[in-house]
Design a protein around this motif. Sequence first.
Motif, PDB file in Angstrom:
ATOM      1  N   LEU A  69       0.836  -1.250   0.000  1.00 10.37           N
ATOM      2  CA  LEU A  69       0.000   0.000   0.000  1.00 10.37           C
ATOM      3  C   LEU A  69       0.834   1.247   0.000  1.00 10.37           C
ATOM      4  N   ALA A  70       0.265   2.364   0.009  1.00 11.65           N
ATOM      5  CA  ALA A  70       0.924   3.659   0.138  1.00 11.65           C
ATOM      6  C   ALA A  70      -0.065   4.795   0.236  1.00 11.65           C
ATOM      7  N   VAL A  71       0.416   6.061   0.208  1.00  7.96           N
ATOM      8  CA  VAL A  71      -0.451   7.200   0.488  1.00  7.96           C
ATOM      9  C   VAL A  71      -0.287   8.278  -0.575  1.00  7.96           C
ATOM     10  N   LEU A  72      -1.367   8.925  -0.921  1.00 11.43           N
ATOM     11  CA  LEU A  72      -1.370   9.957  -1.948  1.00 11.43           C
ATOM     12  C   LEU A  72      -1.946  11.241  -1.393  1.00 11.43           C
ATOM     13  N   VAL A  73      -1.343  12.356  -1.733  1.00 12.81           N
ATOM     14  CA  VAL A  73      -1.843  13.653  -1.301  1.00 12.81           C
ATOM     15  C   VAL A  73      -2.228  14.442  -2.545  1.00 12.81           C
ATOM     16  N   LEU A  74      -3.509  14.821  -2.648  1.00 12.51           N
ATOM     17  CA  LEU A  74      -4.009  15.563  -3.797  1.00 12.51           C
ATOM     18  C   LEU A  74      -4.626  16.875  -3.352  1.00 12.51           C
ATOM     19  N   SER A  75      -4.440  17.906  -4.138  1.00 12.57           N
ATOM     20  CA  SER A  75      -5.187  19.148  -3.940  1.00 12.57           C
ATOM     21  C   SER A  75      -5.093  19.953  -5.217  1.00 12.57           C
ATOM     22  N   GLY A  76      -6.166  20.623  -5.581  1.00 14.29           N
ATOM     23  CA  GLY A  76      -6.179  21.421  -6.797  1.00 14.29           C
ATOM     24  C   GLY A  76      -5.208  22.585  -6.691  1.00 14.29           C
ATOM     25  N   CYS A  77      -4.676  23.017  -7.854  1.00 14.55           N
ATOM     26  CA  CYS A  77      -3.697  24.090  -7.845  1.00 14.55           C
ATOM     27  C   CYS A  77      -3.647  24.728  -9.224  1.00 14.55           C
ATOM     28  N   GLY A  78      -4.437  25.780  -9.443  1.00 13.85           N
ATOM     29  CA  GLY A  78      -4.422  26.459 -10.736  1.00 13.85           C
ATOM     30  C   GLY A  78      -4.692  25.504 -11.867  1.00 13.85           C
ATOM     31  N   MET A  95      -0.824  -3.112   4.683  1.00 16.81           N
ATOM     32  CA  MET A  95      -0.926  -4.411   4.029  1.00 16.81           C
ATOM     33  C   MET A  95      -0.298  -5.518   4.868  1.00 16.81           C
ATOM     34  N   ASP A  96      -1.081  -6.538   5.077  1.00 17.47           N
ATOM     35  CA  ASP A  96      -0.612  -7.752   5.745  1.00 17.47           C
ATOM     36  C   ASP A  96      -0.096  -8.689   4.653  1.00 17.47           C
ATOM     37  N   PRO A  97       1.151  -9.144   4.751  1.00 23.95           N
ATOM     38  CA  PRO A  97       1.700 -10.004   3.698  1.00 23.95           C
ATOM     39  C   PRO A  97       0.892 -11.283   3.463  1.00 23.95           C
ATOM     40  N   GLN A  98       0.079 -11.690   4.429  1.00 20.53           N
ATOM     41  CA  GLN A  98      -0.708 -12.915   4.301  1.00 20.53           C
ATOM     42  C   GLN A  98      -2.084 -12.696   3.672  1.00 20.53           C
ATOM     43  N   GLN A  99      -2.511 -11.439   3.542  1.00 18.92           N
ATOM     44  CA  GLN A  99      -3.852 -11.203   3.037  1.00 18.92           C
ATOM     45  C   GLN A  99      -3.943 -11.407   1.536  1.00 18.92           C
ATOM     46  N   GLN A 100      -5.154 -11.574   1.057  1.00 15.56           N
ATOM     47  CA  GLN A 100      -5.419 -11.748  -0.359  1.00 15.56           C
ATOM     48  C   GLN A 100      -5.509 -10.381  -1.037  1.00 15.56           C
ATOM     49  N   ASN A 125      -5.982  -3.103  -2.100  1.00 15.24           N
ATOM     50  CA  ASN A 125      -6.953  -2.028  -1.878  1.00 15.24           C
ATOM     51  C   ASN A 125      -7.030  -1.802  -0.376  1.00 15.24           C
ATOM     52  N   ASP A 126      -6.589  -0.639   0.077  1.00 15.54           N
ATOM     53  CA  ASP A 126      -6.561  -0.314   1.508  1.00 15.54           C
ATOM     54  C   ASP A 126      -7.988  -0.226   2.039  1.00 15.54           C
ATOM     55  N   PRO A 127      -8.383  -1.098   2.989  1.00 16.50           N
ATOM     56  CA  PRO A 127      -9.746  -1.071   3.508  1.00 16.50           C
ATOM     57  C   PRO A 127     -10.111   0.261   4.176  1.00 16.50           C
ATOM     58  N   VAL A 155       3.139   0.801  -7.256  1.00 14.68           N
ATOM     59  CA  VAL A 155       2.510   1.883  -8.006  1.00 14.68           C
ATOM     60  C   VAL A 155       1.161   2.146  -7.371  1.00 14.68           C
ATOM     61  N   GLU A 156       0.980   3.347  -6.859  1.00 15.33           N
ATOM     62  CA  GLU A 156      -0.234   3.720  -6.135  1.00 15.33           C
ATOM     63  C   GLU A 156      -1.166   4.504  -7.052  1.00 15.33           C
ATOM     64  N   VAL A 157      -2.458   4.156  -7.003  1.00 14.70           N
ATOM     65  CA  VAL A 157      -3.455   4.839  -7.820  1.00 14.70           C
ATOM     66  C   VAL A 157      -4.628   5.210  -6.928  1.00 14.70           C
ATOM     67  N   THR A 158      -5.006   6.485  -6.965  1.00  9.53           N
ATOM     68  CA  THR A 158      -6.196   6.959  -6.266  1.00  9.53           C
ATOM     69  C   THR A 158      -7.256   7.223  -7.328  1.00  9.53           C
ATOM     70  N   ILE A 159      -8.447   6.670  -7.104  1.00 10.56           N
ATOM     71  CA  ILE A 159      -9.518   6.750  -8.097  1.00 10.56           C
ATOM     72  C   ILE A 159     -10.754   7.355  -7.441  1.00 10.56           C
ATOM     73  N   SER A 160     -11.240   8.474  -7.982  1.00  4.91           N
ATOM     74  CA  SER A 160     -12.426   9.128  -7.419  1.00  4.91           C
ATOM     75  C   SER A 160     -13.676   8.295  -7.701  1.00  4.91           C
TER      76      SER A 160
END
Length: 142
Positions: free
Chosen positions: A9-18, A82-87, A98-100, A115-120
């Motif tokens: 897993l990982a983390v994404l920071v989004l914010s509008g900017c011009g 992420m737990d290495p044992q999870q599906q 997919n981070d619960p 590769v991290e993807v954030t989907i609205s």
Amino acid sequence: MIRAVPAVLAVLVLSGCGGAVRVDPPNPQGDTARACRTLEGRLPRTLDGAERVPSEPPSPYVAVWGEAEIALRCGVPRPAAMDPQQQVTEVDGVPWFNDPARPALFTALAKGGYVEVTISARHQPAGVLVDLAAPIKAAFGG
């Protein structure tokens, strides 16, 4: 093809900017950085109907489509949740975590990197992940 397989897993920071969308780029190293730069050149211009737009700061490790509707960060750390044992779900040969706690956040478990993807909510995750599978496999040698 979508199926469950053991995970990472990982983390994404989004914010509008011009005219550009602000996304904090990761800092991959070595082979992961090379694969991410390769991926950047293989990503589609349009993803689930959203056009690719500039990100701020510019980075070969970030891609954004629409008004921050879909954002990709390549070379992020292993997902802490992420737990290495999870599906995980496999989409066209790419396993995705997919981070619960963050249902809009998906992380591809590519060979040698994440590769991290954030989907609205405007987009169907399955379609986005299918469209990203081939470029990710090609870039990471999967």
